[in-house]
Design a protein around this motif. Sequence first.
Motif, PDB file in Angstrom:
ATOM      1  N   LEU A   8      39.044 -19.118 -41.644  1.00 31.74           N
ATOM      2  CA  LEU A   8      39.383 -20.525 -41.772  1.00 31.74           C
ATOM      3  C   LEU A   8      38.964 -21.346 -40.557  1.00 31.74           C
ATOM      4  N   ASP A   9      38.925 -20.713 -39.368  1.00 27.30           N
ATOM      5  CA  ASP A   9      38.553 -21.470 -38.169  1.00 27.30           C
ATOM      6  C   ASP A   9      37.049 -21.411 -37.885  1.00 27.30           C
ATOM      7  N   GLY A  10      36.247 -20.906 -38.843  1.00 28.03           N
ATOM      8  CA  GLY A  10      34.805 -20.914 -38.702  1.00 28.03           C
ATOM      9  C   GLY A  10      34.216 -19.702 -38.013  1.00 28.03           C
ATOM     10  N   HIS A  11      35.028 -18.779 -37.538  1.00 23.83           N
ATOM     11  CA  HIS A  11      34.520 -17.577 -36.878  1.00 23.83           C
ATOM     12  C   HIS A  11      34.233 -16.496 -37.904  1.00 23.83           C
ATOM     13  N   ARG A  12      33.270 -15.661 -37.584  1.00 25.31           N
ATOM     14  CA  ARG A  12      32.916 -14.563 -38.469  1.00 25.31           C
ATOM     15  C   ARG A  12      33.953 -13.457 -38.377  1.00 25.31           C
ATOM     16  N   ALA A  68      35.207   2.354 -38.781  1.00 22.69           N
ATOM     17  CA  ALA A  68      35.117   0.899 -38.635  1.00 22.69           C
ATOM     18  C   ALA A  68      35.280   0.485 -37.175  1.00 22.69           C
ATOM     19  N   LEU A  69      36.219   1.110 -36.473  1.00 24.49           N
ATOM     20  CA  LEU A  69      36.423   0.787 -35.054  1.00 24.49           C
ATOM     21  C   LEU A  69      35.222   1.181 -34.211  1.00 24.49           C
ATOM     22  N   ALA A  70      34.603   2.300 -34.540  1.00 23.10           N
ATOM     23  CA  ALA A  70      33.391   2.717 -33.828  1.00 23.10           C
ATOM     24  C   ALA A  70      32.264   1.717 -34.068  1.00 23.10           C
ATOM     25  N   ASP A  71      32.107   1.273 -35.300  1.00 25.06           N
ATOM     26  CA  ASP A  71      31.069   0.290 -35.618  1.00 25.06           C
ATOM     27  C   ASP A  71      31.286  -1.040 -34.908  1.00 25.06           C
ATOM     28  N   ARG A  72      32.528  -1.392 -34.646  1.00 26.95           N
ATOM     29  CA  ARG A  72      32.845  -2.652 -33.976  1.00 26.95           C
ATOM     30  C   ARG A  72      32.903  -2.512 -32.454  1.00 26.95           C
ATOM     31  N   GLY A  73      32.670  -1.292 -31.931  1.00 26.73           N
ATOM     32  CA  GLY A  73      32.619  -1.096 -30.489  1.00 26.73           C
ATOM     33  C   GLY A  73      33.942  -0.760 -29.829  1.00 26.73           C
ATOM     34  N   GLU A  80      38.295  -9.424 -36.394  1.00 28.89           N
ATOM     35  CA  GLU A  80      37.856 -10.740 -35.974  1.00 28.89           C
ATOM     36  C   GLU A  80      38.313 -11.006 -34.550  1.00 28.89           C
ATOM     37  N   ARG A  81      37.385 -11.388 -33.704  1.00 29.12           N
ATOM     38  CA  ARG A  81      37.673 -11.802 -32.323  1.00 29.12           C
ATOM     39  C   ARG A  81      38.639 -10.870 -31.595  1.00 29.12           C
TER      40      ARG A  81
END
Length: 157
Positions: free
Chosen positions: A5-9, A34-39, A81-82
């Motif tokens: 909603l705030d425009g962030h991916r 999933a956590l590995a893929d996101r760093g 997200e973020r």
Amino acid sequence: MAESLDGHRSHVRRLELFGTLGAVSRCRDFTAEALADRGWIPAETDEVGERVGDALLLVSEVVGNACLHAGGPEELVLRHERGRLRVEVADAGPEHPRMRVGRSASRPGGHGLMVLDRLAGDWGSEDKGSGAVGKVVWLEVSLPSRPPWNRRRAAPS
């Protein structure tokens, strides 16, 4: 990938589940990937490693509760997200989780929601909506802020 909603991916992953057999380990493995893929894995610091461990434990707790109390999870949704991970576990059970009041910590079992309450940044449950039977239990885990400097060690000369 979806836009918040705030425009962030935000990155969203879904895992459909059927029954209880192996559900907890499948969800932990899915979350770790999933956590590995996101760093988030491998962890840069001990603090990040602890948060990853917390996230995997919390996934085990909410999926295990769906197995024990609601006939098994139907879907695991991970929203990243973020620096925050939101975990959602849908099941067909009508009963929402509630903390047991006056439960002795020395008695075995029944401590999952206390763990959830202590380790998650926030958590709750809501009806599936749109006339669907069941609920979604959700939780959020934030990754500790990374320092502004690079912690990598220089390569040996």
